[in-house]
Every structure is written in C-alpha cells, then in structure tokens.
Design a protein around this motif. Structure first.
Motif, short mmCIF file in Angstrom:
data_model
loop_
_atom_site.label_atom_id
_atom_site.label_comp_id
_atom_site.label_asym_id
_atom_site.label_seq_id
_atom_site.Cartn_x
_atom_site.Cartn_y
_atom_site.Cartn_z
N GLY A 123 0.80 -1.21 0.00
CA GLY A 123 0.00 0.00 0.00
C GLY A 123 0.83 1.26 0.00
N ILE A 124 0.19 2.37 0.35
CA ILE A 124 0.85 3.68 0.30
C ILE A 124 1.83 3.87 1.46
CG2 ILE A 124 0.43 6.18 0.38
CD1 ILE A 124 -2.27 5.61 -0.94
N GLU A 125 1.47 3.39 2.66
CA GLU A 125 2.32 3.55 3.84
C GLU A 125 2.72 2.18 4.39
OE1 GLU A 125 -0.49 5.67 6.20
OE2 GLU A 125 0.40 7.59 5.71
N PRO A 126 3.69 1.52 3.79
CA PRO A 126 4.06 0.17 4.27
C PRO A 126 4.67 0.21 5.67
CG PRO A 126 5.61 0.91 2.62
CD PRO A 126 4.51 1.94 2.68
N GLY A 127 4.19 -0.66 6.53
CA GLY A 127 4.75 -0.78 7.87
C GLY A 127 4.28 0.26 8.86
N ILE A 128 3.30 1.08 8.50
CA ILE A 128 2.79 2.12 9.41
C ILE A 128 1.48 1.63 10.02
CG2 ILE A 128 2.02 4.51 9.61
CD1 ILE A 128 4.92 4.31 8.84
N ASP A 129 1.39 1.66 11.35
CA ASP A 129 0.16 1.28 12.05
C ASP A 129 -0.65 2.55 12.30
OD1 ASP A 129 -1.82 0.21 13.57
OD2 ASP A 129 -0.53 -0.52 15.18
N ASN A 130 -1.65 2.80 11.48
CA ASN A 130 -2.45 4.01 11.58
C ASN A 130 -3.54 3.94 12.65
OD1 ASN A 130 -1.12 5.36 9.52
ND2 ASN A 130 -2.36 4.36 7.97
N ARG A 131 -3.74 2.78 13.25
CA ARG A 131 -4.76 2.57 14.27
C ARG A 131 -6.16 2.91 13.76
NH1 ARG A 131 -2.40 2.03 19.49
NH2 ARG A 131 -0.20 2.48 19.40
N ASN A 132 -6.40 2.70 12.48
CA ASN A 132 -7.71 3.01 11.92
C ASN A 132 -8.45 1.75 11.45
OD1 ASN A 132 -6.18 2.40 9.73
ND2 ASN A 132 -6.68 4.23 8.55
N TYR A 133 -8.11 0.61 11.98
CA TYR A 133 -8.80 -0.62 11.62
C TYR A 133 -8.88 -1.51 12.85
CZ TYR A 133 -4.03 -2.31 11.29
OH TYR A 133 -2.74 -2.61 11.56
N TYR A 134 -9.77 -2.47 12.79
CA TYR A 134 -9.97 -3.37 13.91
C TYR A 134 -8.89 -4.46 13.93
CZ TYR A 134 -14.53 -1.27 14.42
OH TYR A 134 -15.55 -0.39 14.61
N PRO A 135 -8.52 -4.94 15.11
CA PRO A 135 -7.55 -6.05 15.17
C PRO A 135 -8.16 -7.35 14.66
CG PRO A 135 -8.38 -5.52 17.35
CD PRO A 135 -8.93 -4.49 16.42
N LYS A 136 -7.34 -8.34 14.47
CA LYS A 136 -7.81 -9.64 14.01
C LYS A 136 -8.81 -10.22 15.01
CE LYS A 136 -4.76 -10.09 10.62
NZ LYS A 136 -4.86 -8.96 9.79
N THR A 137 -9.82 -10.87 14.50
CA THR A 137 -10.86 -11.42 15.36
C THR A 137 -10.47 -12.78 15.90
OG1 THR A 137 -11.97 -12.41 13.47
CG2 THR A 137 -12.69 -10.22 14.13
N ARG A 138 -11.00 -13.11 17.05
CA ARG A 138 -10.87 -14.45 17.62
C ARG A 138 -12.14 -15.21 17.28
NH1 ARG A 138 -9.07 -12.05 23.22
NH2 ARG A 138 -6.89 -11.73 22.72
N SER A 139 -11.99 -16.48 16.99
CA SER A 139 -13.17 -17.28 16.72
C SER A 139 -13.10 -18.59 17.50
CB SER A 139 -13.31 -17.56 15.22
OG SER A 139 -12.20 -18.29 14.76
N PHE A 140 -14.25 -19.01 17.98
CA PHE A 140 -14.37 -20.24 18.74
C PHE A 140 -15.44 -21.11 18.09
CE2 PHE A 140 -13.18 -16.85 21.63
CZ PHE A 140 -12.07 -17.38 22.26
N MET A 141 -15.22 -22.41 18.09
CA MET A 141 -16.17 -23.32 17.50
C MET A 141 -16.36 -24.51 18.44
SD MET A 141 -16.08 -25.23 13.79
CE MET A 141 -14.41 -25.75 14.03
#
Length: 53
Positions: A28-46
């Motif tokens: 993307g445009i800013e590689p390696g930059i954490d902009n804190r504008n997205y949700y973290p990975k989800t946890r899933s249980f089954m």
C-alpha cells in the motif's frame, strides 16, 4: 456414535508490540505504518456435537 469437537483461531499473540495489530501490512501507500484506523484480528471459537444413530 457421538463426536464432540472444539476449535479456536487467533487465541493470543505473544509479542511486545504495543499497537493494535502486530501483523502490519507491508503493501500500500504507507508500508509498515500502524495508523490505528482498523480493527484487530478477530478471535473465533467453534464448539460442535455430532450424533449418529
């Protein structure tokens, strides 16, 4: 026959990273930059039960 199963994905991450997600996109445009504008990975249980007569 009775079968019980349990599964989980992304239970925990062992790291000292203080940001939202340690798996920062390297593209993307800013590689390696954490902009804190997205949700973290989800946890899933089954949990499941399979019963055959």
């Amino acid at each position: 026959m009775i079968r019980i199963y349990v599964g989980a994905n992304n239970l925990f991450v062992i790291t000292n990273y203080r940001g939202i997600d340690p798996e920062i996109s390297m593209g993307g445009i800013e590689p390696g930059i954490d902009n804190r504008n997205y949700y973290p990975k989800t946890r899933s249980f089954m949990l499941g039960l399979n019963v055959n007569f």
